[in-house]
Design a protein around this motif. Structure first.
Motif, short mmCIF file in Angstrom:
data_model
loop_
_atom_site.label_atom_id
_atom_site.label_comp_id
_atom_site.label_asym_id
_atom_site.label_seq_id
_atom_site.Cartn_x
_atom_site.Cartn_y
_atom_site.Cartn_z
N GLU A 8 82.99 108.69 123.05
CA GLU A 8 83.91 109.23 122.26
C GLU A 8 85.38 108.57 122.60
O GLU A 8 85.62 108.50 123.75
N PHE A 9 86.22 108.48 121.83
CA PHE A 9 87.54 107.93 122.04
C PHE A 9 88.34 108.00 120.71
O PHE A 9 88.12 107.98 119.68
N VAL A 10 89.92 107.97 120.87
CA VAL A 10 90.66 107.92 120.00
C VAL A 10 91.50 106.95 119.84
O VAL A 10 92.06 106.08 120.93
N VAL A 11 91.71 106.27 118.63
CA VAL A 11 92.66 105.17 118.65
C VAL A 11 93.74 105.55 117.73
O VAL A 11 93.66 105.78 116.47
N ASN A 12 94.84 105.27 118.25
CA ASN A 12 96.28 105.70 117.59
C ASN A 12 96.71 104.60 116.68
O ASN A 12 96.27 103.47 116.93
N GLY A 13 97.12 104.95 115.43
CA GLY A 13 97.69 104.01 114.58
C GLY A 13 96.87 103.95 113.27
O GLY A 13 95.64 104.65 113.19
#
Length: 137
Positions: A8-13
Motif C-alpha cells: 500500500e502507498f499514497v501518491v500526492n497530486g
C-alpha cells in the motif's frame, strides 16, 4: 528480495488520465506513482510473477472533471516491471473516487488508508495484493 503483499502507498497530486493532451503530463504522473511506491517496497526487490489485484481510491480536492476509469492505465503502466513483471498479471482492478463530502466511513482502514483519508487532497491510495479473490470471500 521477494515482495510481501499487500503493498500500500499514497501518491500526492492530481491523477492524470491516459487521455491527457500533454504526453509529458502522463509520463510525469507515472514517474510520481513509481517514486511513491518505493516507500512501500524493500530495496533490491524482484518484480513478482504472481497474479495481482489492484485497488485505487482517488480523493480529488474538488469535483472530478474526467472519468475515474481513465486514471487506471497510467498507474498500472507505472507499476509494470517494477512491482509485477507484466500488466497481464493484473486480474482484478477496483477503482473508486471519493469527491469532497462523499467519503464514507471505512470499517477497518489500514494505517496507509488512514493517511489517505486524513491527508491533503488530491491524492491516490494504491493497494496491490497477490490474493485476487480476497474481496470475493
Amino acid at each position: 528480495m521477494e515482495l510481501e503483499f499487500p503493498i500500500e502507498f499514497v501518491v500526492n497530486g492530481t491523477a492524470v488520465s491516459l487521455q491527457a493532451k500533454r504526453r509529458a503530463s502522463v509520463d510525469q504522473w507515472k514517474d510520481r506513482v513509481k517514486e511513491h511506491s518505493r516507500v512501500a517496497l524493500p530495496e533490491a526487490h524482484f518484480a513478482t510473477e504472481e497474479p495481482i489485484a489492484v485497488t485505487l481510491y482517488y480523493f480529488p480536492d474538488t469535483e472530478m472533471q474526467g472519468d475515474v476509469d481513465n486514471i487506471v492505465k497510467p498507474v498500472l503502466d507505472a507499476l509494470c516491471r517494477h512491482i509485477y513483471v507484466d500488466d497481464r498479471q493484473v486480474e482484478r482492478v477496483s477503482v473508486q473516487k471519493f469527491e469532497p463530502g462523499r467519503v464514507f466511513q471505512f470499517g477497518a482502514p489500514s494505517s496507509t488508508l488512514e493517511t489517505a483519508l486524513s491527508g491533503r487532497k488530491p491524492l491516490l491510495y494504491v493497494r496491490l495484493s497477490n490474493d485476487v479473490s480476497e474481496e470475493l470471500k
